[in-house]
Design a protein around this motif. Structure first.
Motif, PDB file in Angstrom:
ATOM      1  N   ARG A 126       0.628  -1.343  -0.286  1.00 11.74           N
ATOM      2  CA  ARG A 126      -0.460  -0.019   0.458  1.00 11.74           C
ATOM      3  C   ARG A 126       0.543   1.012   0.057  1.00 11.74           C
ATOM      4  O   ARG A 126      -0.096   2.388  -0.045  1.00 11.74           O
ATOM      5  N   VAL A 127       1.997   0.840   0.127  1.00 13.35           N
ATOM      6  CA  VAL A 127       3.122   2.070   0.791  1.00 13.35           C
ATOM      7  C   VAL A 127       4.342   1.680  -0.429  1.00 13.35           C
ATOM      8  O   VAL A 127       4.876   0.942  -0.220  1.00 13.35           O
ATOM      9  N   LEU A 128       4.637   2.909  -1.402  1.00 15.70           N
ATOM     10  CA  LEU A 128       5.830   2.697  -2.052  1.00 15.70           C
ATOM     11  C   LEU A 128       7.146   3.946  -1.282  1.00 15.70           C
ATOM     12  O   LEU A 128       6.549   4.962  -1.266  1.00 15.70           O
ATOM     13  N   VAL A 129       7.794   3.538  -1.040  1.00  9.76           N
ATOM     14  CA  VAL A 129       8.980   4.947  -0.510  1.00  9.76           C
ATOM     15  C   VAL A 129       9.894   4.458  -1.976  1.00  9.76           C
ATOM     16  O   VAL A 129      10.929   3.613  -1.881  1.00  9.76           O
ATOM     17  N   ALA A 130      10.621   5.979  -1.723  1.00  6.85           N
ATOM     18  CA  ALA A 130      11.675   6.064  -2.939  1.00  6.85           C
ATOM     19  C   ALA A 130      12.124   6.912  -2.877  1.00  6.85           C
ATOM     20  O   ALA A 130      12.259   7.811  -1.431  1.00  6.85           O
ATOM     21  N   ALA A 131      14.084   7.264  -2.579  1.00  3.65           N
ATOM     22  CA  ALA A 131      15.211   7.854  -2.745  1.00  3.65           C
ATOM     23  C   ALA A 131      15.555   8.788  -3.763  1.00  3.65           C
ATOM     24  O   ALA A 131      15.361   8.674  -5.231  1.00  3.65           O
ATOM     25  N   GLY A 132      16.280   9.294  -3.352  1.00  4.31           N
ATOM     26  CA  GLY A 132      16.908   9.984  -4.899  1.00  4.31           C
ATOM     27  C   GLY A 132      17.355   9.041  -5.549  1.00  4.31           C
ATOM     28  O   GLY A 132      18.533   7.362  -4.499  1.00  4.31           O
ATOM     29  N   TRP A 133      17.570   9.200  -7.108  1.00  4.01           N
ATOM     30  CA  TRP A 133      18.922   8.673  -8.071  1.00  4.01           C
ATOM     31  C   TRP A 133      19.651   8.577  -8.371  1.00  4.01           C
ATOM     32  O   TRP A 133      20.583   7.014  -7.768  1.00  4.01           O
TER      33      TRP A 133
END
Length: 243
Positions: A126-133
């Motif tokens: 239900r939650v996706l967490v992303a950061a810098g690429w």
């Protein structure tokens, strides 16, 4: 499934160190929202905040001493490209903040922190967490790329400012807050160039991509938890809409 994307600025996750009170209130609100809206999922993209600037400033201080060495050893290239190295330091800070967000959501966030928004993966929780690429832009741009990929029409940009102003209100007392602004006018304000640690309401590279996608971006204060909930619920909110 309806997907909503929030770019959660590092200035509210960790202005100097992790803000536990904010994170507790934010995550509780988001979990309550997800329980109440079973057909909706959230993508949260973490910024770097104070830790990013701390390490970027330390890098500048360390390498400022290299100029004399460079003159002495002209054939030896000691100093790296400032923007590239500074970006990587900021990216690593976003990844640490993102890992904290992921941990806070427990079983609602099933996947590892996303560090490449173009990589093939399934969004199963239900939650996706992303950061810098990678260097060249901030995590705002990653939020835009994920919005494109998962067919979200809006990115909510949460930071330490309540609205976008006509100018920097800290320097210009005549600066006025804006309820709405076009992408053309907003991009005139922020320019087209990204510099690591640049302080602006929304990354210039992300802004260009958003205009191309006809994406709506809502800039709002990240510490106003009820206002964030109002945005998610489609109610009246305090902020600036860019479209």
């Amino acid at each position: 499934m309806i997907t909503k994307v929030l770019s959660v600025g590092g200035s509210i996750i960790a202005p100097e160190k992790p803000d536990s009170e904010f994170l507790r209130n934010f995550c509780s609100m988001a979990i309550d929202y997800l329980i109440s809206n079973t057909e909706t999922r959230l993508i949260l993209v973490a910024g770097g905040g104070g830790p990013a600037r701390m390490y970027q400033n330390a890098y500048k201080d360390v390498t400022s001493a290299y100029s004399d060495l460079q003159k002495k050893h002209a054939c030896y290239n000691i100093k790296q490209d400032l923007n590239n190295a500074g970006d990587w330091l900021g990216i690593m800070a976003t990844r640490l903040n993102a890992q904290l967000l992921k941990a806070a959501f427990g079983p609602l966030c099933l996947q590892d922190v996303v560090t490449d928004p173009t990589k093939v993966f399934d969004f199963t929780g239900r939650v996706l967490v992303a950061a810098g690429w990678k260097p060249g832009f901030s995590s705002d741009n990653d939020a835009v790329l994920l919005a494109e990929r998962f067919h979200a029409d809006t990115v909510v940009n949460l930071s330490n400012i309540e609205k976008v102003y006509t100018d920097d209100p800290r320097k210009n007392p005549d600066a006025k807050p804006l309820d709405t602004i076009s992408w053309a006018d907003f991009r005139k304000m922020v320019g087209d160039e990204w510099v690591p640690g640049k302080n602006c309401p929304f990354d210039p590279i992300a802004s260009k991509k958003s205009e191309q996608l006809k994406l709506t971006v809502i800039c709002a204060a990240g510490k106003n938890i009820q206002n964030i909930r109002n945005i998610l619920d489609g109610k009246d909110y305090i902020g600036t809409t860019i479209k």
